[in-house]
Design a protein around this motif. Sequence first.
Motif, PDB file in Angstrom:
ATOM      1  N   ASN A 297      -6.596  25.060  12.075  1.00 22.46           N
ATOM      2  CA  ASN A 297      -6.285  24.653  10.792  1.00 22.46           C
ATOM      3  C   ASN A 297      -6.405  23.632   9.957  1.00 22.46           C
ATOM      4  OD1 ASN A 297      -6.246  27.260  10.998  1.00 22.46           O
ATOM      5  ND2 ASN A 297      -3.576  27.266  12.658  1.00 22.46           N
ATOM      6  N   GLY A 298      -6.830  22.444  10.945  1.00 23.47           N
ATOM      7  CA  GLY A 298      -6.188  20.928  10.295  1.00 23.47           C
ATOM      8  C   GLY A 298      -7.480  20.664   8.913  1.00 23.47           C
ATOM      9  N   LYS A 299      -7.536  19.747   8.577  1.00 27.96           N
ATOM     10  CA  LYS A 299      -7.975  19.154   6.818  1.00 27.96           C
ATOM     11  C   LYS A 299      -8.416  17.729   7.482  1.00 27.96           C
ATOM     12  CE  LYS A 299      -5.999  22.568   4.765  1.00 27.96           C
ATOM     13  NZ  LYS A 299      -7.543  23.298   4.056  1.00 27.96           N
ATOM     14  N   ILE A 300      -9.602  18.019   7.514  1.00 27.38           N
ATOM     15  CA  ILE A 300     -10.235  16.070   7.282  1.00 27.38           C
ATOM     16  C   ILE A 300      -9.954  15.515   6.187  1.00 27.38           C
ATOM     17  CG2 ILE A 300     -12.636  15.598   7.559  1.00 27.38           C
ATOM     18  CD1 ILE A 300     -13.102  18.085   9.041  1.00 27.38           C
ATOM     19  N   ASP A 301      -9.767  14.332   6.236  1.00 31.62           N
ATOM     20  CA  ASP A 301      -9.372  12.644   5.791  1.00 31.62           C
ATOM     21  C   ASP A 301     -10.762  12.046   5.802  1.00 31.62           C
ATOM     22  OD1 ASP A 301      -8.628  11.287   3.828  1.00 31.62           O
ATOM     23  OD2 ASP A 301      -7.109  10.567   5.480  1.00 31.62           O
ATOM     24  N   PHE A 302     -11.589  12.822   4.019  1.00 23.57           N
ATOM     25  CA  PHE A 302     -12.749  11.937   4.614  1.00 23.57           C
ATOM     26  C   PHE A 302     -13.117  10.730   3.606  1.00 23.57           C
ATOM     27  CE2 PHE A 302     -13.835  16.803   4.070  1.00 23.57           C
ATOM     28  CZ  PHE A 302     -15.237  16.389   5.362  1.00 23.57           C
TER      29      PHE A 302
ATOM     30  N   THR B 117      -2.593  13.722  13.543  1.00 22.57           N
ATOM     31  CA  THR B 117      -3.648  12.855  12.760  1.00 22.57           C
ATOM     32  C   THR B 117      -3.993  12.868  14.491  1.00 22.57           C
ATOM     33  OG1 THR B 117      -2.983  11.794  11.372  1.00 22.57           O
ATOM     34  CG2 THR B 117      -4.790  10.957  12.329  1.00 22.57           C
ATOM     35  N   VAL B 118      -5.304  13.670  14.076  1.00 23.17           N
ATOM     36  CA  VAL B 118      -6.628  14.205  15.536  1.00 23.17           C
ATOM     37  C   VAL B 118      -7.970  12.949  15.237  1.00 23.17           C
ATOM     38  CG1 VAL B 118      -8.055  15.172  16.897  1.00 23.17           C
ATOM     39  CG2 VAL B 118      -5.967  15.750  16.890  1.00 23.17           C
ATOM     40  N   GLU B 119      -8.023  12.119  16.146  1.00 23.06           N
ATOM     41  CA  GLU B 119      -9.544  11.448  15.652  1.00 23.06           C
ATOM     42  C   GLU B 119      -9.989  11.573  17.155  1.00 23.06           C
ATOM     43  OE1 GLU B 119      -9.191   6.983  16.122  1.00 23.06           O
ATOM     44  OE2 GLU B 119      -7.374   6.808  14.216  1.00 23.06           O
ATOM     45  N   MET B 120     -11.831  12.108  16.267  1.00 27.26           N
ATOM     46  CA  MET B 120     -12.862  12.798  17.297  1.00 27.26           C
ATOM     47  C   MET B 120     -13.819  12.054  16.791  1.00 27.26           C
ATOM     48  SD  MET B 120     -12.521  16.601  17.347  1.00 27.26           S
ATOM     49  CE  MET B 120     -11.380  17.280  18.907  1.00 27.26           C
ATOM     50  N   ILE B 121     -15.251  11.905  17.490  1.00 29.70           N
ATOM     51  CA  ILE B 121     -16.358  10.950  17.297  1.00 29.70           C
ATOM     52  C   ILE B 121     -17.533  12.485  18.142  1.00 29.70           C
ATOM     53  CG2 ILE B 121     -17.905   9.332  17.832  1.00 29.70           C
ATOM     54  CD1 ILE B 121     -16.097   7.500  18.807  1.00 29.70           C
TER      55      ILE B 121
ATOM     56  N   TYR C 147     -14.680  11.478  13.067  1.00 34.58           N
ATOM     57  CA  TYR C 147     -13.635  12.090  12.278  1.00 34.58           C
ATOM     58  C   TYR C 147     -11.843  11.905  12.139  1.00 34.58           C
ATOM     59  CZ  TYR C 147     -18.277  14.314  10.527  1.00 34.58           C
ATOM     60  OH  TYR C 147     -18.903  14.416  10.074  1.00 34.58           O
ATOM     61  N   VAL C 148     -11.281  11.968  11.650  1.00 32.13           N
ATOM     62  CA  VAL C 148      -9.940  11.913  11.483  1.00 32.13           C
ATOM     63  C   VAL C 148      -9.643  13.173  10.600  1.00 32.13           C
ATOM     64  CG1 VAL C 148      -8.108  10.661  10.371  1.00 32.13           C
ATOM     65  CG2 VAL C 148      -9.973   9.205  10.757  1.00 32.13           C
ATOM     66  N   ILE C 149      -8.447  13.738  11.320  1.00 32.74           N
ATOM     67  CA  ILE C 149      -8.490  15.171  10.896  1.00 32.74           C
ATOM     68  C   ILE C 149      -6.809  15.248  11.410  1.00 32.74           C
ATOM     69  CG2 ILE C 149      -8.197  17.944  11.801  1.00 32.74           C
ATOM     70  CD1 ILE C 149     -10.565  16.910  13.600  1.00 32.74           C
ATOM     71  N   LYS C 150      -6.366  15.662  10.054  1.00 35.84           N
ATOM     72  CA  LYS C 150      -5.066  16.071   9.641  1.00 35.84           C
ATOM     73  C   LYS C 150      -4.316  17.694  10.238  1.00 35.84           C
ATOM     74  CE  LYS C 150      -4.204  11.576   7.703  1.00 35.84           C
ATOM     75  NZ  LYS C 150      -4.196  10.749   8.091  1.00 35.84           N
ATOM     76  N   GLY C 151      -3.943  17.465  11.196  1.00 35.90           N
ATOM     77  CA  GLY C 151      -3.160  18.250  11.174  1.00 35.90           C
ATOM     78  C   GLY C 151      -1.507  18.463  11.620  1.00 35.90           C
ATOM     79  N   LYS C 152      -0.907  19.375  12.519  1.00 37.87           N
ATOM     80  CA  LYS C 152      -0.308  20.016  12.934  1.00 37.87           C
ATOM     81  C   LYS C 152       0.138  20.341  14.332  1.00 37.87           C
ATOM     82  CE  LYS C 152       2.338  21.178   8.890  1.00 37.87           C
ATOM     83  NZ  LYS C 152       3.663  21.465   7.777  1.00 37.87           N
ATOM     84  N   THR C 153       1.028  20.175  14.866  1.00 42.31           N
ATOM     85  CA  THR C 153       1.119  21.290  16.665  1.00 42.31           C
ATOM     86  C   THR C 153       1.477  22.563  16.791  1.00 42.31           C
ATOM     87  OG1 THR C 153       3.438  20.328  17.172  1.00 42.31           O
ATOM     88  CG2 THR C 153       1.067  18.878  17.766  1.00 42.31           C
TER      89      THR C 153
END
Length: 124
Positions: free
Chosen positions: A75-80, A106-110, A93-99
């Motif tokens: 359900n998150g939104k990527i901050d492009f 904010t989740v950071e994934m490579i 990729y930086v993903i803004k979401g909720k628990t």
Amino acid sequence: MKFTQRLAYYLFGLLIGGMFLVFFFGEKKTRFCYFPNCRVLKDLRNKPLLYSNVAEQKLAEDWIDIEDIRNCLTNGKIDFSESKKEVEKGKLYVIKGKTIKDEPITVEMINYEERVLLYDVKKD
């Protein structure tokens, strides 16, 4: 043939065609996924997930768990504007979401070719 009869035949055919589509495609778990946000999240969900040392320390704390990360990947939104930076032969990729408790994170994934690395998780 009058207009009302043609309209009735058209609507009857449309009804039968709609029932045909629901019957055949209703069982499949297909989703419309052509927007950039949806495509990237689907790509991240489908690859094996690894954890960095920082992410493992954050997951050991009580405020976050892996279900919250999965919720962000769904359900998150990527901050492009902050994403798609080259890091360690992959793209960040930086993903803004909720628990699950509805707290913003904010989740950071490579994203690599064969896997995804959970780099960091931050409270907002």
